[in-house]
Design a protein around this motif. Structure first.
Motif, mmCIF file in Angstrom:
data_model
loop_
_atom_site.group_PDB
_atom_site.id
_atom_site.type_symbol
_atom_site.label_atom_id
_atom_site.label_comp_id
_atom_site.label_asym_id
_atom_site.label_seq_id
_atom_site.Cartn_x
_atom_site.Cartn_y
_atom_site.Cartn_z
ATOM 1 N N ASP A 217 0.734 -0.970 -0.144
ATOM 2 C CA ASP A 217 0.105 -0.147 0.079
ATOM 3 C C ASP A 217 0.885 1.379 -0.004
ATOM 4 N N ASP A 232 -6.908 -2.279 -5.299
ATOM 5 C CA ASP A 232 -7.385 -3.613 -5.597
ATOM 6 C C ASP A 232 -7.476 -3.941 -7.043
ATOM 7 N N TRP A 233 -7.784 -2.958 -7.711
ATOM 8 C CA TRP A 233 -7.971 -3.088 -9.293
ATOM 9 C C TRP A 233 -6.636 -3.374 -9.935
ATOM 10 N N ARG A 235 -4.071 -4.483 -8.720
ATOM 11 C CA ARG A 235 -3.587 -5.966 -8.042
ATOM 12 C C ARG A 235 -4.187 -6.867 -8.858
ATOM 13 N N ALA A 236 -5.421 -6.776 -9.283
ATOM 14 C CA ALA A 236 -6.290 -7.780 -9.971
ATOM 15 C C ALA A 236 -5.591 -7.709 -11.508
#
Length: 447
Positions: A217, A232-233, A235-236
Motif C-alpha cells: 500500500d 485492488d484493481w 492488483r487484479a
C-alpha cells in the motif's frame, strides 16, 4: 540546427524553449522557428520567450512565420503540435458526446475521433511538405490523438516520424521511485497504444520488482495511476495502467463526473487561456508572469475529473514534477543527434511486436534510440482483455484513418460505432452527424 514547431503560438511552446535553452549535454538548437496560422498568438508567445531568454543559459534565435513551407525548409527537426479547431473544437468534441450520454474527452472515445477527423488532413499535408522540402528531417509528433496522427503521417515519412507522450514516462518515473531504483538500472515491459497501455514488469538485476510494488500500500500510494483506479484493481490486473485507462475502466463514473462538473476540460482551458492571451496581448511586458501563473493552474488541474471533488484542483506536486512533452522530445532529439543511446517509450510501427496487430499499426512501447534511429524493444505476449481492448481500439483508429483518406462517411460512422465507449449504432450515427453539422473542420474533411 533548426527546430521548427508547428503550432508555434501554442501555450506549451515556452516549455520547449526552456528545455532547449538549458545547459547540458543535449542537442543544440541554434534556430527555433515558430509556425502558426495566427500571427497574434505567435507574437504573444514570442514575448514570453524573450522574457524567458533573459534567465536562460543558451537560448536560440527565434524566428516567426505563418508560411508553412518557409518553416519547414532547412529544418533538421519538426515538432508537430497543432490543434486544428482550437479550444472551440475541443469543447464541441466533448460536449456533443456528453449531450448524447457518451463520454466526452479530448482523445478518448468519440471526442477523440472527431478531433482526429478534422486533424488528419492537415497532418498528412504537413508530412507531405516535410517529405518534399526537408526529407532528412525527423518529425516528432505531439499532436493528438498522437498514435493515430503518427500512423497517418507514416504514409509519407515512414520511420522518420515518431509519436511521443509524457504520460507513460511519468508512470515509469513514479514506478522507478517506488521500487527505490534509478532509470538506468531498470528494465521494464510497457505495451499499448497511445493513451492505452500497461506497465507489466519492472526489473532490477534480473528480478521483477512489480509484484512487490503491487503488494505494498505504501508503494502504490506514490503512484498516481494506482490512486486513481484503486489498489485492488491494479492488483487484479497484475499491472499498472496508463492513467487514461481510467476512462475505459471507470467509464460510467468518469462520464458522470464530467457531466456534473461546472465546465468540461475544454471549457476550462478555453476560459483560462483566453484570459492569458488577451492579457498578454494588452500587457506584453507581463507576458511571462501571466504565462507562469496560467501554467501552474493548468497542470495542477490535469485530469481533474478523475479525482475526488476535494482534490480536483490540488494535484500532488510529485505527480507534475519531472518534465513533460518537452523533456521527452529533447531526450529523443538528443539521442538521435548525439548518438548516445537512451531508452524511452514512443509511438512507433508495430512490425510484429504484438503479433495480433497489423505490422503498420502504431503502438506505444519502450525503444532504444541512438544515432541509428529508433529500435523498439520486444514485449512479452499480450493476451486476454488487454489484447482485446488494444485490437478493438486499433481497429477504430484504422477505420478513422481510412475514412479520412477516402472521405468516406460510412467508414467514419463505422469507426465511431466500433469504439468500445459507444454502446449504440444509432447514437454513433447521431454523433457523426452532429459533429459534421457543428464542427466546420469535420464537415470539411468529407467535402
Amino acid at each position: 540546427m533548426k527546430l521548427t514547431i508547428i503550432g508555434g503560438g501554442g501555450f506549451r511552446v515556452p516549455q520547449i524553449f526552456e528545455a532547449i535553452s538549458s545547459d547540458g549535454d543535449h542537442a543544440r538548437v541554434t534556430e527555433l522557428c515558430l509556425f502558426d496560422v495566427s500571427r497574434e498568438r505567435l507574437d504573444i508567445i514570442n514575448s514570453v520567450l524573450m522574457q524567458l531568454a533573459e534567465s536562460l543559459a543558451r537560448p536560440p534565435r527565434v524566428t516567426l512565420t505563418t508560411d508553412l513551407d518557409e518553416a519547414i525548409t532547412g529544418a533538421q527537426f519538426v515538432f508537430s503540435a497543432m490543434r486544428i479547431g482550437g479550444a472551440e473544437g475541443r469543447i464541441k468534441d466533448e460536449r456533443i458526446a456528453l449531450d448524447l450520454g457518451v463520454l466526452g474527452q479530448e482523445t478518448i472515445g468519440p471526442g477523440g475521433l472527431a478531433y482526429a477527423l478534422r486533424t488528419l488532413p492537415h497532418a498528412r499535408r504537413l508530412a507531405e511538405r516535410v517529405a518534399a522540402l526537408a526529407p532528412d528531417a525527423w518529425v516528432i509528433n505531439f499532436t493528438n490523438p498522437a498514435g493515430m496522427v503518427t500512423e497517418a503521417m507514416r504514409a509519407s515519412l515512414g520511420d522518420r516520424v515518431i509519436g511521443i507522450c509524457d504520460t507513460p514516462i511519468g508512470l515509469m518515473r513514479r514506478a522507478v521511485h517506488a521500487v527505490g531504483s534509478t532509470p538506468d538500472a531498470v528494465d521494464f515491459d510497457y505495451v499499448g497504444l497511445n493513451h492505452l497501455g500497461w506497465l507489466r514488469r519492472v526489473s532490477v538485476g534480473g528480478q521483477d520488482l512489480l509484484p512487490g510494488l503491487l503488494a505494498s500500500d505504501e508503494a502504490l500510494g506514490g503512484i498516481e495511476e494506482a490512486r486513481l483506479m484503486g489498489f485492488d484493481w491494479v492488483r487484479a490486473l497484475g499491472a499498472i495502467p496508463n492513467e487514461y485507462l481510467y476512462y475505459y475502466y471507470f467509464e460510467r463514473e468518469a462520464t458522470e463526473r464530467i457531466r456534473s462538473s461546472a465546465e468540461t476540460r475544454g471549457q476550462f482551458l478555453q476560459r483560462q487561456q483566453s484570459v492569458f492571451y488577451r492579457e498578454a496581448h494588452q500587457h506584453p511586458g507581463s507576458a511571462l508572469a501571466l504565462w507562469n501563473r496560467t501554467k501552474h493552474d493548468r497542470e495542477s488541474s490535469y485530469m481533474a475529473e478523475s479525482r475526488p471533488e476535494e482534490e480536483r484542483d490540488n494535484r500532488e506536486e510529485s505527480d507534475i514534477d519531472g518534465g513533460g512533452y518537452q523533456t521527452v522530445a529533447l531526450d529523443l532529439m538528443s539521442a538521435l543527434v548525439n548518438g548516445r543511446e537512451s531508452t524511452m517509450i514512443l509511438n512507433v510501427a508495430n512490425r510484429g511486436n504484438v503479433a495480433e496487430l497489423p505490422d503498420e499499426a502504431v503502438i506505444e512501447v519502450a525503444c532504444t534510440v541512438g544515432a541509428g534511429g529508433v529500435a523498439p524493444h520486444n514485449v512479452a505476449p499480450v493476451t486476454g482483455d488487454m489484447l482485446g481492448l488494444m485490437q478493438q481500439v486499433k481497429a477504430v483508429e484504422q477505420l478513422t484513418i481510412a475514412a479520412s483518406v477516402s472521405r468516406d462517411r460510412a467508414l467514419a460512422w463505422r469507426a465511431i460505432a466500433a469504439h468500445p465507449l459507444v454502446d449504440s449504432i444509432s447514437v454513433a450515427r447521431k454523433l457523426f452527424d452532429t459533429y459534421r453539422a457543428e464542427i466546420p473542420g469535420v464537415a470539411a474533411a468529407f467535402e
